[in-house]
Design a protein around this motif. Structure first.
Motif, mmCIF file in Angstrom:
data_model
loop_
_atom_site.group_PDB
_atom_site.id
_atom_site.type_symbol
_atom_site.label_atom_id
_atom_site.label_comp_id
_atom_site.label_asym_id
_atom_site.label_seq_id
_atom_site.Cartn_x
_atom_site.Cartn_y
_atom_site.Cartn_z
ATOM 1 N N VAL A 224 0.840 -1.208 0.000
ATOM 2 C CA VAL A 224 0.000 0.000 0.000
ATOM 3 C C VAL A 224 0.870 1.251 0.000
ATOM 4 N N GLY A 225 1.952 1.243 0.778
ATOM 5 C CA GLY A 225 2.836 2.399 0.801
ATOM 6 C C GLY A 225 3.448 2.687 -0.548
ATOM 7 N N VAL A 226 3.948 1.642 -1.202
ATOM 8 C CA VAL A 226 4.569 1.832 -2.512
ATOM 9 C C VAL A 226 3.549 2.286 -3.546
ATOM 10 N N GLY A 227 2.332 1.741 -3.470
ATOM 11 C CA GLY A 227 1.339 2.046 -4.491
ATOM 12 C C GLY A 227 0.542 3.313 -4.259
ATOM 13 N N PHE A 228 0.207 3.619 -2.978
ATOM 14 C CA PHE A 228 -0.742 4.694 -2.712
ATOM 15 C C PHE A 228 -0.122 5.958 -2.118
ATOM 16 N N PRO A 240 6.556 14.539 -8.638
ATOM 17 C CA PRO A 240 6.957 13.132 -8.725
ATOM 18 C C PRO A 240 8.305 12.859 -8.068
ATOM 19 N N VAL A 241 9.181 13.851 -8.049
ATOM 20 C CA VAL A 241 10.477 13.670 -7.395
ATOM 21 C C VAL A 241 10.282 13.452 -5.903
ATOM 22 N N ALA A 242 9.408 14.256 -5.289
ATOM 23 C CA ALA A 242 9.160 14.135 -3.847
ATOM 24 C C ALA A 242 8.498 12.808 -3.510
ATOM 25 N N THR A 243 7.488 12.404 -4.291
ATOM 26 C CA THR A 243 6.812 11.141 -4.013
ATOM 27 C C THR A 243 7.744 9.959 -4.266
ATOM 28 N N GLY A 244 8.557 10.043 -5.307
ATOM 29 C CA GLY A 244 9.514 8.978 -5.577
ATOM 30 C C GLY A 244 10.541 8.855 -4.470
ATOM 31 N N ALA A 249 12.689 6.081 0.341
ATOM 32 C CA ALA A 249 12.973 6.087 1.780
ATOM 33 C C ALA A 249 12.294 4.913 2.472
ATOM 34 N N LEU A 250 11.064 4.593 2.057
ATOM 35 C CA LEU A 250 10.346 3.459 2.623
ATOM 36 C C LEU A 250 11.118 2.162 2.356
ATOM 37 N N ALA A 251 11.536 1.972 1.107
ATOM 38 C CA ALA A 251 12.257 0.747 0.746
ATOM 39 C C ALA A 251 13.595 0.661 1.469
ATOM 40 N N ALA A 252 14.288 1.789 1.584
ATOM 41 C CA ALA A 252 15.587 1.787 2.255
ATOM 42 C C ALA A 252 15.443 1.451 3.732
ATOM 43 N N CYS A 253 14.429 2.009 4.395
ATOM 44 C CA CYS A 253 14.199 1.695 5.812
ATOM 45 C C CYS A 253 13.902 0.214 5.994
ATOM 46 N N ALA A 254 13.027 -0.324 5.139
ATOM 47 C CA ALA A 254 12.691 -1.744 5.238
ATOM 48 C C ALA A 254 13.926 -2.610 5.061
ATOM 49 N N ALA A 255 14.824 -2.206 4.161
ATOM 50 C CA ALA A 255 16.028 -2.995 3.901
ATOM 51 C C ALA A 255 17.000 -2.935 5.069
ATOM 52 N N PHE A 256 17.281 -1.753 5.580
ATOM 53 C CA PHE A 256 18.341 -1.604 6.572
ATOM 54 C C PHE A 256 17.917 -1.990 7.987
#
Length: 388
Positions: A224-228, A240-244, A249-256
């Motif tokens: 939902v975070g990635v899509g919405f 789009p730069v800010a939303t991207g 940031a969401l993906a990086a947090c999940a990874a680290f």
């Protein structure tokens, strides 16, 4: 461990790298296409995307059980070789009609080596290192999810889908050779005969249900975070730069967060009960923060959602490993993946259904409440006791 981490990267890179760029094959779906043509193109793309996930939902428990029966290493190697062959099929034929077969073959192959890799993580590590092993595996899988759309787009821009499938062929083949050389054979363990009733009772046990529900909630929030979140940001007038950047940031947090959570679990600084409940609470706060306007709300939602899901993922798999007989760990991991797949698809559908009638903010709020309702269940998670 490194070939197993590479296998996790391969399945994630293949899933997202190709899925994010399949639209390049829709030659009729350009701006000049009529409504009927565009609808057919969108339907075609939707079915192609669903093929991969449908194969995983159906086959992961099957291959997980097979890994318990004949050993996880042969299933891992066979899956990687099959993934390379399915990718090479499209490279060799280069016809849109064969894209269906290639995509279905990739999903079926990933259904084999993904639960086999998880089973090997359990068998090749003592219980006191399961958190670290699943944390590292989750990091590299998240790296594949993050890098897939970007690198896949570059490859499609440079040489079309043929080049992307060619790179996937080479990657899967290289990981298969690496695993064949580096991953030791782990013989299957003796297993007591199991009836369907026995399997149903084991899968209905709270020791299985609690981690799977937490994993499903984490995957739902991540999807939902990635899509919405980008859609919410655009509605607030963000670029789009800010939303991207927020999604990154969401993906990086999940990874680290995943390796940190795994190490903390192994060191005794974090328990399964505390970690899973805290992860669900942070994830719920992330979804609730998504209703806040502006860039601050978007960034807070992304960071909290990524941190919460990163906390849940390795601990959820470690909890499953801690309460599953090692002779049946492949079956458990394969079946648990169904919960994640259902969360991946069900989360966006749940939010979209509510947002259609009440607005996106209510969709985020509903998912936050649903996630928070799982916290009391997580608080009853037993302290790890590895069965024989």
């Amino acid at each position: 461990m490194w070939p197993l981490y590479a296998a996790g990267f391969t399945t994630a890179f293949g899933a997202h790298g190709i899925a994010a760029n399949l639209g390049a094959d829709l030659g009729a779906g350009g701006s000049g296409a009529g409504g009927a043509e565009l609808a057919r193109s969108v339907l075609y793309l939707g079915v192609l995307l669903a093929l991969y996930d449908a194969a995983e939902v159906v086959l992961k428990p099957v291959f997980g059980t097979l890994a318990d029966r004949i050993g996880a290493r042969p299933v891992l190697l066979g899956g990687l070789v099959a993934f390379a062959a399915a990718s090479a099929l499209y490279v060799a034929v280069r016809e849109p009609g064969w894209l269906w077969a290639a995509r279905l073959g990739q999903g079926a192959a990933a259904s084999a080596f993904s639960p086999a890799a998880s089973a090997l993580l359990v068998r090749l590590n003592p219980a006191v290192r399961h958190g670290r092993a699943f944390g590292s595996y989750g990091f590299w899988k998240s790296a594949g999810f993050t890098a897939g759309p970007l690198l896949g787009g570059v490859l499609v821009w440079a040489g079309g889908l043929t080049l992307l499938f060619g790179v996937m062929t080479a990657l899967a083949a290289a990981v298969a050779v690496w695993a064949a050389l580096a991953v030791p054979a782990v013989p299957p363990l003796p297993r007591a005969r199991q009836t369907l009733a026995d399997l149903a009772r084991r899968l209905a046990d709270g020791a299985f249900v609690r981690p799977v529900l937490a994993l499903a909630a984490a995957t739902a929030a991540l999807s939902v975070g990635v899509g919405f979140l980008p859609l919410s940001g655009r509605a607030d007038g963000l670029s789009p730069v800010a939303t991207g950047a927020a999604v990154s940031a969401l993906a990086a947090c999940a990874a680290f967060v995943q390796p940190w959570a795994g190490r903390a679990l192994d060191a005794g600084r974090l328990t399964l009960r505390t970690g899973l409940s805290a992860g669900l609470a942070v994830t719920a706060c992330g979804m609730a923060a998504a209703v806040l306007p502006g860039v601050a709300g978007l960034l807070v939602a992304a960071l909290l959602t990524g941190a919460g899901t990163g906390l849940i993922t390795p601990l959820g798999f470690a909890a499953l490993a801690a309460t599953t007989p090692q002779a049946r760990v492949g079956q458990t991991m394969g079946t648990a993946e169904i919960g994640r797949e259902l969360g991946d698809s069900g989360g966006p559908l749940f939010v979209a259904a509510i947002a259609t009638g009440a607005g996106l903010a209510w969709g985020f709020t509903a998912l936050a409440l649903l996630t928070a309702l799982l916290i009391p269940l997580a608080l009853t998670t037993p302290r790890a006791a590895v069965p024989a």
